[in-house]
Design a protein around this motif. Structure first.
Motif, short mmCIF file in Angstrom:
data_model
loop_
_atom_site.label_atom_id
_atom_site.label_comp_id
_atom_site.label_asym_id
_atom_site.label_seq_id
_atom_site.Cartn_x
_atom_site.Cartn_y
_atom_site.Cartn_z
N MET A 1 0.82 -1.22 0.00
CA MET A 1 0.00 0.00 0.00
C MET A 1 0.85 1.27 0.00
O MET A 1 0.53 2.25 -0.65
CB MET A 1 -0.94 0.00 1.21
CG MET A 1 -1.71 1.29 1.40
SD MET A 1 -2.81 1.27 2.81
CE MET A 1 -4.13 0.23 2.19
N PHE A 2 1.94 1.24 0.75
CA PHE A 2 2.78 2.44 0.91
C PHE A 2 4.05 2.38 0.07
O PHE A 2 4.97 3.16 0.31
CB PHE A 2 3.15 2.63 2.39
CG PHE A 2 1.99 2.97 3.27
CD1 PHE A 2 1.48 4.26 3.33
CD2 PHE A 2 1.39 1.99 4.06
CE1 PHE A 2 0.42 4.57 4.15
CE2 PHE A 2 0.33 2.29 4.89
CZ PHE A 2 -0.17 3.58 4.94
N GLU A 3 4.10 1.44 -0.90
CA GLU A 3 5.33 1.29 -1.66
C GLU A 3 5.73 2.58 -2.38
O GLU A 3 6.90 3.00 -2.37
CB GLU A 3 5.19 0.16 -2.69
CG GLU A 3 5.10 -1.23 -2.09
CD GLU A 3 3.70 -1.55 -1.58
OE1 GLU A 3 2.79 -0.69 -1.76
OE2 GLU A 3 3.50 -2.63 -1.01
N GLN A 4 4.75 3.23 -2.98
CA GLN A 4 5.05 4.46 -3.72
C GLN A 4 5.52 5.56 -2.78
O GLN A 4 6.44 6.33 -3.09
CB GLN A 4 3.80 4.92 -4.49
CG GLN A 4 4.04 6.16 -5.34
CD GLN A 4 2.79 6.61 -6.08
OE1 GLN A 4 1.74 5.93 -6.02
NE2 GLN A 4 2.86 7.73 -6.77
N LEU A 5 4.91 5.64 -1.59
CA LEU A 5 5.28 6.66 -0.63
C LEU A 5 6.70 6.42 -0.10
O LEU A 5 7.50 7.36 0.02
CB LEU A 5 4.28 6.68 0.52
CG LEU A 5 4.55 7.70 1.65
CD1 LEU A 5 4.59 9.12 1.10
CD2 LEU A 5 3.48 7.57 2.73
N VAL A 6 7.02 5.18 0.20
CA VAL A 6 8.36 4.86 0.71
C VAL A 6 9.41 5.16 -0.36
O VAL A 6 10.48 5.71 -0.06
CB VAL A 6 8.44 3.39 1.15
CG1 VAL A 6 9.87 3.01 1.51
CG2 VAL A 6 7.52 3.13 2.34
N GLU A 7 9.13 4.81 -1.60
CA GLU A 7 10.07 5.06 -2.68
C GLU A 7 10.29 6.56 -2.86
O GLU A 7 11.42 7.03 -3.08
CB GLU A 7 9.54 4.45 -3.97
CG GLU A 7 10.49 4.58 -5.16
CD GLU A 7 11.81 3.90 -4.92
OE1 GLU A 7 12.84 4.39 -5.46
OE2 GLU A 7 11.85 2.88 -4.20
N ALA A 8 9.22 7.35 -2.74
CA ALA A 8 9.35 8.80 -2.85
C ALA A 8 10.14 9.36 -1.67
O ALA A 8 10.93 10.31 -1.82
CB ALA A 8 7.98 9.45 -2.94
N ALA A 9 9.95 8.77 -0.48
CA ALA A 9 10.67 9.24 0.71
C ALA A 9 12.16 8.97 0.59
O ALA A 9 12.98 9.72 1.13
CB ALA A 9 10.10 8.57 1.96
N ARG A 10 12.53 7.89 -0.10
CA ARG A 10 13.95 7.58 -0.28
C ARG A 10 14.67 8.68 -1.06
O ARG A 10 15.88 8.87 -0.92
CB ARG A 10 14.11 6.26 -1.03
CG ARG A 10 13.75 5.02 -0.23
CD ARG A 10 14.26 3.78 -0.94
NE ARG A 10 13.80 2.57 -0.26
CZ ARG A 10 12.79 1.81 -0.69
NH1 ARG A 10 12.15 2.15 -1.81
NH2 ARG A 10 12.44 0.73 -0.04
N LYS A 11 13.92 9.39 -1.88
CA LYS A 11 14.53 10.40 -2.73
C LYS A 11 14.69 11.75 -2.03
O LYS A 11 15.26 12.68 -2.61
CB LYS A 11 13.69 10.58 -4.00
CG LYS A 11 13.61 9.31 -4.84
CD LYS A 11 12.73 9.50 -6.06
CE LYS A 11 12.64 8.22 -6.89
NZ LYS A 11 11.77 8.38 -8.08
N LEU A 12 14.16 11.84 -0.82
CA LEU A 12 14.37 13.08 -0.06
C LEU A 12 15.85 13.21 0.26
O LEU A 12 16.49 12.29 0.78
CB LEU A 12 13.56 13.06 1.24
CG LEU A 12 12.05 13.26 1.12
CD1 LEU A 12 11.41 13.17 2.49
CD2 LEU A 12 11.74 14.61 0.50
N GLU A 13 16.42 14.36 -0.03
CA GLU A 13 17.85 14.54 0.17
C GLU A 13 18.22 14.67 1.64
O GLU A 13 19.28 14.25 2.05
CB GLU A 13 18.32 15.79 -0.58
CG GLU A 13 18.20 15.66 -2.10
CD GLU A 13 18.71 16.90 -2.80
OE1 GLU A 13 19.12 17.84 -2.09
OE2 GLU A 13 18.69 16.92 -4.04
#
Length: 443
Positions: A1-13
Motif C-alpha cells: 500500500m505504501f510502496e510508492q510513498l516509501v520510494e518517494a521518501a527515499r529520494k528526499l535529500e
C-alpha cells in the motif's frame, strides 16, 4: 500500500525538509488507510538503510488527512478505545526501536557511525510519537518503555545523534507525557483490627508513617531507567570503591595500573564490558536525564541506584568529553541530594577520591586545552563535595582589587580565615588542594 510513498521518501535529500515533506509527497499518500496499515508499514522494514525512508513515510502519512477512523476488520461504528490504544502502543514500540541511536561503528580506535542518519531518525521518531500521542482515545496515554528511552536519548543537543530542534521537541514530549498521567491515589489506612497476639500484648505501637505513592515519573526513573535499563549496562565496569548496591566498599581492591582505559583486552572486550561508552553511548544521556528529573525526596530513598553509575563515569579516564560530562552530572546530583546524605553514608569520601586525581591533569602530560577544561570542572565539583562556595571570577577580581587597595589586607584576610567555621573535612580538602597545586607549580 505504501510502496510508492516509501520510494518517494527515499529520494528526499535531507530530513531538514521535514516541515515541507507532507506537501512535497502528498500525492504519494494512499487515498485512505488505517492505523493497522501504519503498523504493518512499521513492522515490514527489512533493511536498516530503509529506516529513514520508512519513518519519513509514516510521518507523512500521519500528517495527512487520509487516516481512517476504523481499524481493519472493525465493522462497528464505535471504535473500541482499548484496541485503538493497543495499536498505537504497538506502532510506538516499533518507532522507538527504529529511532534508537545505536553507534554500531564505534570502536576504541575510530568511530564510523553514520550520525547524520541517526539524527534524522531521532527527529522523525520524536515527531511521529508526538502525533501518535495526539491520537490516543480515552484514558491516560501510554508509551512503551523502549520508546520513552529512545526519546530521552535525544534530549541533549550536544550529542551527535540529535540536534537542538530534536532535543527541544523530545523534552517537550516527555514533559507533556508525564503531565497527562494522573497522580497515583493515596493509600487508605488499614482499618481492620490487628492480630489478637498484638492486641493482647498491651504494647502501644506508634503509627507508621505512610510514604506518599510515587508519581509515574519517579516510578519510571527508579524502575525502568535505573534498575532495568542502566544497571545491566554498567554492571561489568563498576569501580571497586563501591558495591553493586551503591554503598562504599568496606575493603576496596586497588585498581591495577594496567586496567585503566581500554585497548588491552581488545575492542571487542571493551564494547562488551562498557556498552555505555561504545554501542549504547546514549545511556549516558539517559542517566543525565534521570538525574535532572529527580528530586531530594526520591534521592533520599533511592540514592544507591545512582551512585554506582556516577562513580563508573567518573572513573573512566578517556575521552575528556566524557570526563567533563561526568563532572557536570555529579554537580547536578550533589545539589539535589539532601544535605549530609552522602556524608552520612560514607560516599562523600569516595566521590572526593574519584574527582581529586583530575586536578592533577596538568601539562605537559595533559594537553593545555584539555587541562584547562578539566581543572575548570574538577575544582567546582570538589568544592561542592566539601560544601563550600566556589570562588568564581568575580570574587577573585574583588579579592585582587582589595589586596591592591589596602596594606592590611593580608592581616584582615588571615583573621577572616581563622574566624570562619570550616569543618575538619573541609580543612583537609583545602589543604590537599593547595599542597598539590604548590607541588606541581614547582615542577
Amino acid at each position: 500500500m505504501f510502496e510508492q510513498l516509501v520510494e518517494a521518501a527515499r529520494k528526499l535529500e535531507s530530513a531538514s525538509l521535514l516541515p515541507d515533506a507532507p506537501e512535497l509527497l502528498s500525492s504519494a499518500v494512499p487515498a485512505q488507510f488505517t492505523l493497522d496499515d501504519i503498523r504493518s508499514l512499521a513492522t515490514q522494514i527489512q533493511d536498516k538503510s530503509d529506516t529513514t525512508a520508512v519513518l519519513s513515510a509514516i510521518y507523512i502519512a500521519l500528517k495527512s488527512n487520509k487516516l481512517g477512523t476504523q481499524l481493519n476488520g472493525d465493522d462497528d461504528d464505535d471504535d473500541d478505545d482499548g484496541t485503538h490504544n493497543i495499536v498505537l502502543e504497538d506502532i510506538s514500540l516499533h518507532i522507538g526501536q527504529m529511532m534508537v541511536p545505536v553507534c554500531s561503528g564505534a570502536t576504541f580506535d575510530e568511530d564510523s557511525t553514520d550520525y547524520t542518519s541517526l539524527s534524522h531518525n531521532s527527529l522523525l521518531g520524536v515527531h511521529i510519537l508526538k502525533l501518535l500521542l495526539s491520537l490516543t482515545s480515552g484514558g491516560s496515554p501510554v508509551l512503551p518503555t523502549k520508546s520513552l528511552l529512545s526519546v530521552i536519548a535525544s534530549t541533549n543537543h550536544n550529542d551527535p545523534w540529535t540536534s537542538s530542534t530534536c532535543a527541544d521537541l523530545a523534552r517537550s514530549l516527555l514533559s507533556d507525557y508525564f503531565r497527562r498521567i494522573p497522580p497515583p491515589q493515596a493509600t487508605k489506612p488499614v482499618t481492620s483490627l490487628p492480630p489478637r497476639s498484638i492486641r493482647d500484648s498491651r504494647v502501644e505501637r506508634e503509627p507508621s508513617e505512610k510514604k506518599p505513592p510515587k508519581t509515574e515519573r519517579a516510578r519510571f526513573i527508579t524502575e525502568d531507567v535505573l534498575t532495568d535499563f542502566l544497571r545491566p549496562l554498567f554492571a561489568k565496569s563498576r569501580p571497586t570503591t563501591v558495591t553493586a548496591s551503591g554503598r562504599p566498599a568496606a575493603f576496596p581492591e586497588p585498581a591495577s595500573r594496567y586496567s585503566q582505559g581500554d585497548g588491552f583486552g581488545g575492542a571487542d572486550e571493551a564494547t562488551i564490558t562498557k556498552p555505555w561508552k561504545y554501542t549504547q553511548r546514549y545511556a549516558v544521556t539517559v542517566f543525565e536525564w534521570a538525574v535532572e528529573n529527580t528530586d531530594g525526596n526520591l534521592l533520599q530513598e533511592c540514592w544507591p541506584l545512582y551512585t554506582p553509575i556516577l562513580l563508573t563515569l567518573l572513573d573512566e579516564p578517556q575521552p575528556v568529553s566524557l570526563k567533563l560530562r561526568a563532572l557536570s552530572i555529579l554537580r547536578k546530583f550533589w545539589r539535589l541530594c539532601p544535605e549530609g546524605l552522602l556524608s552520612r553514608t560514607g560516599l562523600a569520601d569516595v566521590f572526593e577520591q574519584a574527582v581529586f586525581p583530575i586536578v592533577l591533569s596538568l601539562p605537559s602530560l595533559t594537553p593545555e586545552d584539555e587541562s584547562c577544561d578539566l581543572l575548570a570542572a574538577a575544582y567546582p565539583a570538589l568544592f561542592d563535595i566539601a560544601g563550600l562556595d566556589y570562588p568564581g571570577p568575580e570574587m577573585a577580581e574583588n579579592e585582587v582589587s582589595k589586596a591592591g587597595s589596602t596594606n592590611n589586607y593580608k592581616l584582615s584576610d588571615k583573621q577572616h580565615l581563622q574566624s570562619t567555621g570550616f569543618s575538619e573535612a573541609q580543612r583537609k580538602l583545602l589543604d590537599k588542594l593547595i599542597s598539590s597545586a604548590k607541588r606541581y607549580a614547582t615542577l
